[in-house]
Design a protein around this motif. Structure first.
Motif, mmCIF file in Angstrom:
data_model
loop_
_atom_site.group_PDB
_atom_site.id
_atom_site.type_symbol
_atom_site.label_atom_id
_atom_site.label_comp_id
_atom_site.label_asym_id
_atom_site.label_seq_id
_atom_site.Cartn_x
_atom_site.Cartn_y
_atom_site.Cartn_z
ATOM 1 N N SER A 21 0.869 -1.091 0.115
ATOM 2 C CA SER A 21 0.020 -0.019 -0.114
ATOM 3 C C SER A 21 0.721 1.214 0.002
ATOM 4 C CB SER A 21 -0.830 0.017 1.193
ATOM 5 O OG SER A 21 -1.958 -1.040 0.955
ATOM 6 N N TRP A 22 1.971 1.348 0.801
ATOM 7 C CA TRP A 22 2.841 2.557 0.765
ATOM 8 C C TRP A 22 3.592 2.656 -0.608
ATOM 9 C CZ3 TRP A 22 2.453 6.291 3.735
ATOM 10 C CH2 TRP A 22 1.922 6.335 4.986
ATOM 11 N N LEU A 23 4.037 1.459 -1.305
ATOM 12 C CA LEU A 23 4.320 1.394 -2.386
ATOM 13 C C LEU A 23 3.477 2.043 -3.611
ATOM 14 C CD1 LEU A 23 6.755 -1.684 -2.575
ATOM 15 C CD2 LEU A 23 7.383 0.671 -2.308
ATOM 16 N N ILE A 25 0.864 4.074 -2.928
ATOM 17 C CA ILE A 25 0.838 5.772 -2.513
ATOM 18 C C ILE A 25 2.196 6.329 -3.007
ATOM 19 C CG2 ILE A 25 0.853 7.141 -1.093
ATOM 20 C CD1 ILE A 25 -0.813 5.343 0.626
ATOM 21 N N ALA A 26 3.128 5.833 -2.856
ATOM 22 C CA ALA A 26 4.596 6.519 -3.712
ATOM 23 C C ALA A 26 4.445 6.658 -5.138
ATOM 24 C CB ALA A 26 5.882 5.655 -2.918
ATOM 25 N N LEU A 27 4.040 5.369 -5.784
ATOM 26 C CA LEU A 27 3.831 5.570 -7.140
ATOM 27 C C LEU A 27 2.795 6.415 -7.624
ATOM 28 C CD1 LEU A 27 4.474 4.208 -9.705
ATOM 29 C CD2 LEU A 27 2.712 2.532 -9.363
ATOM 30 N N VAL A 29 2.029 9.248 -6.100
ATOM 31 C CA VAL A 29 2.570 10.822 -5.802
ATOM 32 C C VAL A 29 3.539 10.935 -6.888
ATOM 33 C CG1 VAL A 29 3.986 11.919 -4.382
ATOM 34 C CG2 VAL A 29 1.951 10.688 -3.446
ATOM 35 N N SER A 30 4.347 9.831 -7.094
ATOM 36 C CA SER A 30 5.408 10.011 -8.060
ATOM 37 C C SER A 30 4.810 10.529 -9.575
ATOM 38 C CB SER A 30 6.563 9.089 -8.259
ATOM 39 O OG SER A 30 5.891 7.739 -8.669
ATOM 40 N N SER A 31 3.705 9.914 -9.884
ATOM 41 C CA SER A 31 2.926 10.049 -11.044
ATOM 42 C C SER A 31 2.281 11.447 -11.354
ATOM 43 C CB SER A 31 1.894 9.226 -11.442
ATOM 44 O OG SER A 31 0.640 9.471 -10.600
#
Length: 95
Positions: A21-23, A25-27, A29-31
């Motif tokens: 789930s955190w990965l 979310i990071a993906l 945000v990076s998009s």
């Protein structure tokens, strides 16, 4: 159905689902900052993640909740099913 028929404890999925789930979310945000097209496969992956969360929550309800905690158990399962329907509808709408 898997949890109900097998009676297996899926509590080992908790840390895995947390990291995934955190990965995700990071993906997401990076998009926003980089030109990454998440696309349809990302939507399918999110529905799969919601299915894994539903399995985890169903296992918790069956094996770790007492009989007098039915309100909390039903709210937990409702939230998991609602998450899956929300992700599926967002996939159908193309968001």
């Amino acid at each position: 159905m898997t949890v109900v028929f097998t009676g297996k404890d899926f509590s080992f999925l908790g840390p895995i689902l947390g990291v995934v789930s955190w990965l995700v979310i990071a993906l997401i945000v990076s998009s926003f900052f980089f030109p990454i097209n998440l696309g349809t496969w990302f939507s399918f992956g999110m529905v799969g993640l919601a299915a894994a969360i539903l399995i985890y929550d169903t296992s918790n309800v069956m094996l770790h909740y007492r009989a007098d905690q039915y309100v909390g158990a039903s709210l937990q399962l409702f939230a998991s099913v609602a998450l899956m329907f929300f992700l599926h509808s967002a996939d159908l709408l193309g968001k």
